[in-house]
Design an enzyme around this catalytic site. Structure first.
Site, PDB file in Angstrom:
ATOM      1  N   HIS A 186      52.177  -3.273  27.342  1.00 16.23           N
ATOM      2  CA  HIS A 186      50.715  -3.838  27.938  1.00 16.23           C
ATOM      3  C   HIS A 186      49.751  -3.798  27.012  1.00 16.23           C
ATOM      4  CE1 HIS A 186      47.155  -3.877  30.471  1.00 16.23           C
ATOM      5  NE2 HIS A 186      48.029  -4.514  31.273  1.00 16.23           N
ATOM      6  N   PRO A 187      48.586  -4.856  26.934  1.00 11.77           N
ATOM      7  CA  PRO A 187      47.881  -4.960  26.124  1.00 11.77           C
ATOM      8  C   PRO A 187      46.729  -3.726  25.782  1.00 11.77           C
ATOM      9  CG  PRO A 187      47.847  -6.881  27.361  1.00 11.77           C
ATOM     10  CD  PRO A 187      48.698  -5.960  27.927  1.00 11.77           C
ATOM     11  N   ARG A 188      46.908  -2.783  26.816  1.00 14.33           N
ATOM     12  CA  ARG A 188      46.044  -1.390  26.669  1.00 14.33           C
ATOM     13  C   ARG A 188      46.743  -0.519  25.845  1.00 14.33           C
ATOM     14  NH1 ARG A 188      42.106   0.493  30.308  1.00 14.33           N
ATOM     15  NH2 ARG A 188      42.287   2.363  29.242  1.00 14.33           N
ATOM     16  N   LYS A 189      48.104  -0.790  25.526  1.00 14.35           N
ATOM     17  CA  LYS A 189      48.892   0.056  24.711  1.00 14.35           C
ATOM     18  C   LYS A 189      48.779  -0.551  23.050  1.00 14.35           C
ATOM     19  CE  LYS A 189      49.566   1.043  28.802  1.00 14.35           C
ATOM     20  NZ  LYS A 189      50.200   2.190  29.669  1.00 14.35           N
ATOM     21  N   LEU A 190      49.156   0.434  22.154  1.00 10.62           N
ATOM     22  CA  LEU A 190      49.097   0.123  20.863  1.00 10.62           C
ATOM     23  C   LEU A 190      50.038  -1.227  20.205  1.00 10.62           C
ATOM     24  CD1 LEU A 190      48.377   3.262  19.089  1.00 10.62           C
ATOM     25  CD2 LEU A 190      46.866   1.930  20.615  1.00 10.62           C
TER      26      LEU A 190
END
Ligand SMILES: *Cc1c(COP(=O)(O)O)cnc(C)c1O
Length: 384
Positions: A186-190
């Site tokens: 997900h875009p919140r992860k690196l």
């Protein structure tokens, strides 16, 4: 009348690092004419598993669906209990419910935000079949004692490594030596593929089963069937799902994976700078490397002690008024309506952390000047 030209800053809490290379890779996948799960997914699985020191990777549509498959792989079902931290994104607990089992909430350590042998043991019963332990916000779990305890208790240890790509424990990457671990893109992860996930395992037989479960229970993948010169008649061996990743996502993921080491190096530099700046703001305790490993600083959270001059929500409001998009700390599932009436034991550290912590902006576009600005807002609240 002249207005003072004070440009309002806008600092996002997280921005994914996506470049022209990702756009090119996605375009190449499209031009190849093969966009569903295919050769690029296979390549991404191999590269990701190698990077995290795991035997095999099975790409899926998200970490949430990966956790669902992990529950099926370890054989959890109705009547079973699975211990999870309440202090996690709600998907961790929900995955247990997907298979008709009961999530049992364990408390976490105040410094790491992670479950420990003691917090798990406190809620363990004769019905405990598995644990989903979370490397929360990128801070690695203390795996050696956890693995020993799980083996002694005869329960499966599933790792929710959604946030932990590139974090290390005892000198090895999170993922190495895991029975089964689930990851998020997900875009919140690196590492991001828009949406997407991976399950990593060591056992080749589990790999086969997981690949089957993500693709309708088929005994042969659609990609293999397509490649074969001879017609292959597939069979559906069990009730499966459609949890596949696309080749467009995998193409992006391969580029992202190459960026991971650089992303982590930069995050660790920014985190070190936050530590320096926060050192003279009384009542703040920022997340750090635990003694046994290193975090990738997927989340940079700060716990406010009672001596801090304001509440967490006041701090968030003050930051927002200055254009800084900070976030409340990690959620606690047991406090959400979806878990109303669900029993839970003593979760004092969880409640403290979720109430009194906030997540500060940390990404490639954050400058030293931004960090000074952010910490000055917090210092101002303290009246220091
Ligand atoms: C983000 C996250 C998930 C869910 O990941 P998705 O890929 O969005 O499904 C699960 N667990 C934790 C700890 C997470 O941070």
């Amino acid at each position: 009348m002249t207005l003072e030209a004070v440009p309002q800053r806008k600092i996002a809490v997280m921005i994914p690092l996506l470049g022209e290379e990702e756009a090119q890779a996605a375009a190449e996948a499209v031009r190849s004419g093969w966009v569903a799960q295919g050769p690029r997914v296979a390549q991404f699985e191999e590269a990701f598993a190698a990077r995290v020191g795991a035997g095999h990777g099975v790409a899926v549509s998200s970490c949430t669906t990966g956790l669902h498959l992990a529950m099926l792989a370890v054989g959890v079902g109705p009547g079973d209990e699975v211990i999870v931290p309440s202090f996690s994104f709600i998907a961790t607990a929900n995955a247990v419910r997907y298979v008709g089992a009961t999530p049992v909430f364990a408390d976490v350590d105040l410094d790491t935000g992670n479950v420990t042998v003691e917090t798990l043991d406190a809620v363990r019963t004769s019905r405990t079949r598995a644990v989903i332990a979370v490397h929360q916000g990128g801070v690695p779990l203390d795996l050696m004692p956890l693995r020993a305890a799980a083996a002694e208790w005869g329960v499966a240890l599933v790792e929710d490594a959604a946030c932990a790509a590139g974090s290390t424990v005892d000198g090895r990457p999170v993922g190495a030596g895991a029975t089964i671990a689930a990851w998020s893109f997900h875009p919140r992860k690196l590492v991001t593929t828009g949406e997407g996930g991976m399950v990593t395992v060591d056992d080749p037989e589990w790999t086969t089963r997981l690949k089957r479960l993500r693709e309708h229970g088929m005994n042969v993948s659609a990609a293999d069937r397509h490649r074969s010169a001879q017609p292959i008649l597939e069979a559906y061996l069990e009730t499966g799902y459609n949890y596949r990743m696309t080749d467009i996502q995998a193409a992006i993921g391969l580029v992202q994976l190459d960026r991971l080491d650089g992303i982590i190096a930069q995050r660790r530099e920014l985190a070190a700078r936050y530590h320096e700046l926060l050192a003279d703001v009384p009542g703040t305790r920022a997340v750090r490397d635990p003694a046994y490993g290193t975090t990738n600083y997927q989340s940079f959270w700060v716990l406010l002690d009672p001596e801090f001059g304001a509440t967490r929500d006041e701090a968030l409001a003050a930051l927002a008024a200055k254009g800084v998009s900070a976030r409340r700390g990690i959620m606690a599932a047991h406090l959400e309506p979806a878990y109303e009436g669900h029993p839970y034991a003593d979760l004092r550290n969880t409640e403290r952390l979720t109430r009194d912590s906030l997540i500060l902006p940390l990404h490639h576009a954050v400058t030293e000047d931004d960090q000074q600005y952010i910490v000055d807002v917090l210092r101002g609240l303290n009246g220091a």
